[in-house]
Scaffold this motif. Structure first.
Motif, short mmCIF file in Angstrom:
data_model
loop_
_atom_site.label_atom_id
_atom_site.label_comp_id
_atom_site.label_asym_id
_atom_site.label_seq_id
_atom_site.Cartn_x
_atom_site.Cartn_y
_atom_site.Cartn_z
N GLU A 56 45.80 51.03 34.80
CA GLU A 56 45.95 49.85 35.63
C GLU A 56 44.79 48.90 35.36
N LYS A 57 45.09 47.64 35.04
CA LYS A 57 44.04 46.66 34.75
C LYS A 57 43.49 46.09 36.05
N SER A 58 42.16 46.06 36.13
CA SER A 58 41.54 45.68 37.40
C SER A 58 40.24 44.94 37.18
N ALA A 59 39.67 44.44 38.28
CA ALA A 59 38.35 43.82 38.29
C ALA A 59 37.69 44.17 39.62
N VAL B 106 42.82 36.77 37.13
CA VAL B 106 43.97 37.66 37.33
C VAL B 106 45.14 37.20 36.49
N ASN C 114 44.46 37.51 32.53
CA ASN C 114 44.39 38.89 32.05
C ASN C 114 45.50 39.79 32.57
N LEU D 65 46.15 41.06 35.51
CA LEU D 65 45.60 42.21 36.22
C LEU D 65 46.61 42.80 37.20
N ASP D 66 46.42 44.08 37.49
CA ASP D 66 47.28 44.77 38.45
C ASP D 66 46.63 44.87 39.82
N ILE E 196 42.67 44.16 42.30
CA ILE E 196 41.29 43.71 42.49
C ILE E 196 40.65 44.66 43.50
#
Length: 407
Positions: free
Chosen positions: A12-15, A76, A79, A81-82, A84
């Protein structure tokens, strides 16, 4: 149980997001976000970025300011993202407002830790304790759930006149919390019976920050195979082993690791697990000496021990991972940079860490460095308690100490 590694493309892509204020400066926040990133990776995420804002108090509506939130929104979208992840616990209002703006899943540190605990819980006891903490966390946040809870008791007759979906879900959660608390009471009684059946055996418990090497220490001392991974909360269920050092038996427990900002619900729900710490005769406080923030980690553990009523226990500070310690010299013109090879055991013994604590030992459980001295120290501390409980053994232990013969 072996853990399965997730391919980076499947993660899962996150920040991650944190705040700088008077209580936590920039360097401290960066350290916290490093840990939050490690938590996210342990949970199976791939962290692509981090955001930091200087604010004395979080924005009551969105935690960060509108400009920073817009910056996160752009990141988000670019990129894809999935999720935060915020380093502090978010209120239900903040969660709802942030999700509306970002249109992705929003987590806070508490929610992330609960998720890791849920994935690592192997026994019925651990699963029950985690589930209780999850429902207690979920209860005030019902308004932000995308879908209502699945019915487990059927729909007919459950909903009162004019009752809203949220009220129904709240009642379901309260019923589940009540049931889980009753289940935990039974578990507490079973655990208490198990501890009682151990008789007067001396009990030693490994405590410390998460990922400091407690399970590795356990494996070396007990010659067992407790799961030891470079992950946060790799060990969740308490493991108890009988250990014999120089013919002196005692019980050694490996407990769940502590962490800063540990959700209070977890401390409450893990009562039966933490009882192993509360009822121990000796605590081995394992510390990762190679970690830059090890002093802060010591404070977190000491504070948590005080919170659970175990601060008055006999303590041995076990400074682990001396093989991984890296020392950066203060003098820039030093032509012989210090490395871990320059730090001898005698030098460790002259440090403030050795002098400020009654009992301290420096080891590498992984490389088995200085383990014999560690065992001797542990032997003598366990013996003090053992001979008080079993006075007739005193002569035999004195004979062994003087002669070195096997009993």
């Amino acid at each position: 149980m072996e853990s399965k590694e997730i391919n980076i493309e499947d993660r899962e892509k996150s920040a991650v997001v944190g705040l700088i204020n008077s209580s936590q400066g920039e360097s401290k926040v960066e350290e916290y976000l490093d840990e939050l990133t490690f938590l996210a990776e342990t949970a199976g995420a791939h962290v692509l970025g981090r955001f930091v804002q200087r604010m004395e108090l979080p924005n009551r509506a969105t935690f960060v300011g509108s400009g920073k939130l817009e910056e996160i929104h752009d990141f988000v979208k670019i990129n894809d993202l999935d999720s935060i992840i915020f380093d502090d616990e978010l209120s239900p209002t903040q969660l709802r407002n942030i999700e509306k703006v970002l249109n992705v899943k929003v987590l806070d540190r508490t929610n992330l830790i609960l998720d890791i605990f849920a994935s690592h819980a192997q026994t019925a006891s651990a699963r029950t304790q985690v589930e209780l903490a999850q429902y207690q966390y979920m209860l005030p946040r019902l308004t932000r759930l995308w879908t209502h809870l699945e019915r487990q008791r059927g729909g007919i007759g459950m909903r009162g006149p004019g009752e809203t979906q949220i009220e129904t879900d709240r009642r379901i959660i309260l019923d589940k919390i009540s049931r889980l608390k009753k289940d935990l009471q039974k578990i507490d009684k079973q655990k208490a019976t198990q501890r009682k059946n151990r008789g007067k055996s001396v009990r030693v418990a490994l405590v410390g920050y998460t990922n400091v090497g407690k399970s590795t220490v356990m494996n070396v001392l007990s010659k067992s195979e407790v799961l030891a991974e470079n992950k946060l909360f790799a060990t969740l269920d308490t493991t108890v082993r009988k250990v014999v050092v120089q013919n002196l038996p005692f019980l050694l427990a490996d407990t769940v690791g502590f962490i800063r900002k540990l959700p209070h619900g977890l401390v409450d729900s893990f009562k039966s697990t933490l009882d192993e710490t509360r009822e121990a005769d000796i605590l081995l406080h394992v510390i990762d000496i190679s970690h830059e923030g090890f002093e802060d980690q010591i404070e977190v553990v000491d504070s948590t021990l005080k919170e659970i009523g175990a601060a008055d226990k006999k303590m041995i500070y076990v400074f682990n991972k001396i093989d991984a310690f890296q020392y950066t010299p203060k003098e820039e013109d030093d032509l012989t940079p210090s490395t871990r090879e320059n730090i001898s055991l005698e030098e460790w013994k002259q440090t403030w860490m050795a002098k400020s604590n009654d009992q301290a030992i420096f080891i590498s459980a992984k490389e088995k460095d200085n383990m014999e001295d560690f065992k001797k120290l542990l032997y003598h501390e366990v013996k003090k308690i053992h001979v008080q409980r079993f006075p007739y053994n005193d002569f035999l232990f004195n004979y062994y100490d003087e002669t070195g013969d096997e009993m």
